[in-house]
Design a protein around this motif. Structure first.
Motif, mmCIF file in Angstrom:
data_model
loop_
_atom_site.group_PDB
_atom_site.id
_atom_site.type_symbol
_atom_site.label_atom_id
_atom_site.label_comp_id
_atom_site.label_asym_id
_atom_site.label_seq_id
_atom_site.Cartn_x
_atom_site.Cartn_y
_atom_site.Cartn_z
ATOM 1 N N LYS A 243 16.714 -30.950 -45.026
ATOM 2 C CA LYS A 243 15.488 -31.738 -44.958
ATOM 3 C C LYS A 243 14.708 -31.423 -43.683
ATOM 4 O O LYS A 243 13.494 -31.596 -43.619
ATOM 5 C CB LYS A 243 15.815 -33.236 -44.974
ATOM 6 N N LEU A 244 15.418 -30.982 -42.644
ATOM 7 C CA LEU A 244 14.778 -30.685 -41.363
ATOM 8 C C LEU A 244 13.843 -29.492 -41.439
ATOM 9 O O LEU A 244 13.014 -29.290 -40.547
ATOM 10 C CB LEU A 244 15.851 -30.419 -40.303
ATOM 11 N N PHE A 245 13.941 -28.700 -42.508
ATOM 12 C CA PHE A 245 13.164 -27.468 -42.610
ATOM 13 C C PHE A 245 12.029 -27.551 -43.621
ATOM 14 O O PHE A 245 11.284 -26.604 -43.806
ATOM 15 C CB PHE A 245 14.085 -26.302 -42.995
ATOM 16 N N THR A 246 11.899 -28.688 -44.302
ATOM 17 C CA THR A 246 10.839 -28.822 -45.295
ATOM 18 C C THR A 246 9.479 -28.891 -44.595
ATOM 19 O O THR A 246 9.385 -29.201 -43.398
ATOM 20 C CB THR A 246 11.044 -30.075 -46.153
ATOM 21 N N LYS A 247 8.426 -28.653 -45.358
ATOM 22 C CA LYS A 247 7.083 -28.553 -44.781
ATOM 23 C C LYS A 247 6.632 -29.847 -44.116
ATOM 24 O O LYS A 247 5.842 -29.827 -43.164
ATOM 25 C CB LYS A 247 6.086 -28.144 -45.864
ATOM 26 N N THR A 248 7.107 -30.982 -44.611
ATOM 27 C CA THR A 248 6.672 -32.277 -44.065
ATOM 28 C C THR A 248 7.605 -32.815 -42.976
ATOM 29 O O THR A 248 7.358 -33.883 -42.437
ATOM 30 C CB THR A 248 6.580 -33.315 -45.194
ATOM 31 N N SER A 249 8.648 -32.090 -42.647
ATOM 32 C CA SER A 249 9.622 -32.582 -41.677
ATOM 33 C C SER A 249 9.043 -32.597 -40.262
ATOM 34 O O SER A 249 8.515 -31.591 -39.781
ATOM 35 C CB SER A 249 10.872 -31.697 -41.693
ATOM 36 N N PRO A 250 9.161 -33.723 -39.551
ATOM 37 C CA PRO A 250 8.705 -33.771 -38.155
ATOM 38 C C PRO A 250 9.632 -33.019 -37.206
ATOM 39 O O PRO A 250 9.317 -32.860 -36.028
ATOM 40 C CB PRO A 250 8.707 -35.274 -37.843
ATOM 41 N N TYR A 251 10.791 -32.589 -37.731
ATOM 42 C CA TYR A 251 11.778 -31.903 -36.896
ATOM 43 C C TYR A 251 11.732 -30.383 -37.055
ATOM 44 O O TYR A 251 12.513 -29.673 -36.444
ATOM 45 C CB TYR A 251 13.191 -32.384 -37.264
ATOM 46 N N ARG A 252 10.822 -29.924 -37.883
ATOM 47 C CA ARG A 252 10.821 -28.497 -38.226
ATOM 48 C C ARG A 252 10.678 -27.599 -36.993
ATOM 49 O O ARG A 252 11.366 -26.593 -36.868
ATOM 50 C CB ARG A 252 9.698 -28.219 -39.221
ATOM 51 N N ALA A 253 9.813 -27.996 -36.062
ATOM 52 C CA ALA A 253 9.591 -27.175 -34.866
ATOM 53 C C ALA A 253 10.849 -27.082 -34.017
ATOM 54 O O ALA A 253 11.101 -26.070 -33.362
ATOM 55 C CB ALA A 253 8.437 -27.751 -34.046
ATOM 56 N N MET A 254 11.655 -28.138 -34.065
ATOM 57 C CA MET A 254 12.882 -28.171 -33.265
ATOM 58 C C MET A 254 13.849 -27.060 -33.697
ATOM 59 O O MET A 254 14.626 -26.548 -32.905
ATOM 60 C CB MET A 254 13.550 -29.544 -33.414
ATOM 61 N N PHE A 255 13.793 -26.715 -34.998
ATOM 62 C CA PHE A 255 14.683 -25.689 -35.529
ATOM 63 C C PHE A 255 13.890 -24.477 -36.020
ATOM 64 O O PHE A 255 14.264 -23.826 -36.989
ATOM 65 C CB PHE A 255 15.512 -26.261 -36.675
ATOM 66 N N GLY A 267 20.923 -17.947 -49.096
ATOM 67 C CA GLY A 267 21.256 -16.860 -50.017
ATOM 68 C C GLY A 267 20.205 -16.650 -51.082
ATOM 69 O O GLY A 267 20.265 -15.685 -51.847
ATOM 70 N N PHE A 268 19.239 -17.572 -51.174
ATOM 71 C CA PHE A 268 18.182 -17.443 -52.168
ATOM 72 C C PHE A 268 16.995 -18.295 -51.719
ATOM 73 O O PHE A 268 17.083 -19.097 -50.794
ATOM 74 C CB PHE A 268 18.667 -17.931 -53.539
ATOM 75 N N GLY A 269 15.871 -18.122 -52.402
ATOM 76 C CA GLY A 269 14.723 -19.006 -52.240
ATOM 77 C C GLY A 269 14.032 -18.919 -50.893
ATOM 78 O O GLY A 269 14.186 -17.960 -50.147
ATOM 79 N N ASP A 270 13.256 -19.959 -50.582
ATOM 80 C CA ASP A 270 12.524 -20.054 -49.320
ATOM 81 C C ASP A 270 12.276 -21.535 -49.031
ATOM 82 O O ASP A 270 12.756 -22.417 -49.750
ATOM 83 C CB ASP A 270 11.209 -19.275 -49.372
ATOM 84 N N ILE A 271 11.508 -21.811 -47.991
ATOM 85 C CA ILE A 271 11.286 -23.196 -47.585
ATOM 86 C C ILE A 271 10.638 -24.019 -48.696
ATOM 87 O O ILE A 271 10.933 -25.208 -48.853
ATOM 88 C CB ILE A 271 10.432 -23.244 -46.299
ATOM 89 N N SER A 272 9.777 -23.404 -49.501
ATOM 90 C CA SER A 272 9.086 -24.158 -50.547
ATOM 91 C C SER A 272 10.041 -24.712 -51.598
ATOM 92 O O SER A 272 9.729 -25.697 -52.272
ATOM 93 C CB SER A 272 8.041 -23.265 -51.230
ATOM 94 N N LEU A 273 11.218 -24.106 -51.747
ATOM 95 C CA LEU A 273 12.162 -24.545 -52.766
ATOM 96 C C LEU A 273 13.003 -25.751 -52.351
ATOM 97 O O LEU A 273 13.572 -26.427 -53.196
ATOM 98 C CB LEU A 273 13.105 -23.398 -53.149
ATOM 99 N N ILE A 274 13.092 -26.020 -51.049
ATOM 100 C CA ILE A 274 14.042 -27.040 -50.594
ATOM 101 C C ILE A 274 13.384 -28.387 -50.314
ATOM 102 O O ILE A 274 13.956 -29.242 -49.650
ATOM 103 C CB ILE A 274 14.812 -26.565 -49.351
ATOM 104 N N GLU A 275 12.206 -28.596 -50.846
ATOM 105 C CA GLU A 275 11.497 -29.860 -50.656
ATOM 106 C C GLU A 275 12.318 -31.024 -51.222
ATOM 107 O O GLU A 275 12.811 -30.962 -52.347
ATOM 108 C CB GLU A 275 10.142 -29.787 -51.354
ATOM 109 N N ASP A 276 12.440 -32.090 -50.439
ATOM 110 C CA ASP A 276 13.197 -33.251 -50.908
ATOM 111 C C ASP A 276 12.310 -34.149 -51.769
ATOM 112 O O ASP A 276 11.080 -34.061 -51.714
ATOM 113 C CB ASP A 276 13.793 -34.034 -49.740
#
Length: 342
Positions: A243-255, A267-276
């Motif tokens: 969840k920390l890497f999704t587009k709306t995450s406020p923590y994304r910059a931290m990681f 192993g597959f996909g990209d950030i757009s696929l892991i939206e919660d």
């Protein structure tokens, strides 16, 4: 003695074409067109009472959700709190219902006396029954109360699924299909499997952020699990860490050092696929979860089918050979196994 399906028939029907499914016997190198009554089953696999409970306490409810909401949705799925619990309960049962004895065969556990081993991990039927008898989210979480831990097998499966979030993917755009195997699902732990909790704890300590500390208590080595529910749709149960890497995450910059390589981590996909899921609080106290259905690429499907095959013991099946041929080529190359008989 009843003929028990460890992959339920209501699910297998979604992997058929013209009422038939292509059923592969790996050991005997044989493929047959079969109906769903005679595959992924064994007489006396479950006690009769458990067979009835599987039908009455999960299969009938989940098949309704699958047929009326999940399988017919094109762009997004909206479900309520009860349906989300049902979805997670189905995933836990699917992970538990094939008697692979993985934990029993663990080098450490296998050396334990039988009574100690049973006390630690429970028994096959007992684990399933405990989950089946849970009526809500609270009861399920009580199974992973660390202060009452007496069943390692149940604890690991339940925690991985209950403390994760759900995404739904389809393969329509790439015109590839999922395999269905005798396990019914698979799991993945990648390069960050053990590191996730330490990364979160370090970040929580540095920022004094209680949310990050809470996430650290929820993650395990599990990154995600994959549950095919039709030939072109799957549920992916994703660790809350992502969840920390999704587009709306406020923590994304931290990681940010990891966000650009998320496909390598997974192993597959990209950030757009892991939206919660988008969560809406309702006036009646329920929550409503809306999940966008994400389209996979061909290479995503090849990788996920390879993961599914990695836990396959004896049999796998599919709807149409033309839509899984490239996956089989990928699996043969990656696993160094002969599937030329398919």
């Amino acid at each position: 003695m009843m003929n028990n399906h460890y992959i339920p028939q209501f699910l297998l029907k979604h992997f058929c074409e013209a009422g038939l499914i292509q059923y592969c016997d790996i050991e005997n190198k044989k493929v047959e067109s079969r109906n769903t009554r005679s595959i992924f089953s064994e007489k006396g696999y479950y006690p009769d009472e458990l067979e009835h409970d599987l039908c009455n306490k999960i299969e009938s409810q989940f098949s309704k959700l699958l047929n009326e909401k999940l399988a017919v949705s094109r762009y997004k799925v909206t479900i309520n709190s009860d349906e989300m619990f049902l979805l997670k309960k189905y995933m836990i049962i699917t992970a538990l219902r094939y008697n692979s004895r993985e934990l029993e065969d663990d080098p450490f556990i296998s050396k334990m006396p039988l009574d100690e081993k049973t006390k630690l991990i429970g028994d096959f039927y007992g684990r399933i029954n405990k989950v089946l008898n849970c009526k809500n989210h609270i009861e399920m979480l009580q199974l992973i109360d660390i202060n009452k831990l007496n069943n390692l097998g149940l604890f690991s499966y339940v925690k991985n699924i209950m403390h994760s979030y759900t995404i739904i993917v389809k393969t329509n755009n790439c015109k590839q299909d999922f395999l269905i195997t005798d396990r019914g699902c698979t799991r993945y732990s990648g390069t960050l499997s053990v590191k996730k909790a330490f990364m979160l704890l370090d970040a929580a300590k540095e920022t004094n952020d209680p949310f990050l500390a809470q996430l650290a208590s929820m993650v395990t080595i599990h990154d995600y699990s994959v549950f095919p529910i039709t030939k072109n749709m799957a549920i992916i149960n994703m660790s809350v860490f992502f969840k920390l890497f999704t587009k709306t995450s406020p923590y994304r910059a931290m990681f940010s050092n990891l966000s650009s390589t998320i496909s390598t981590v997974l192993g597959f996909g990209d950030i757009s696929l892991i939206e919660d899921p988008k969560v809406k609080n309702m006036l009646n106290g329920y929550k409503e979860y809306t999940m966008e259905i994400k389209q996979l690429s061909s290479t995503d499907v090849f990788f996920l089918n390879s993961l599914l095959f990695s836990l396959c013991k004896k049999n796998f099946a599919f709807a149409n050979k033309s839509r899984i041929e490239q996956s089989l080529e990928y699996i043969q190359k990656e696993k160094n196994i002969d599937l030329s008989f398919v």
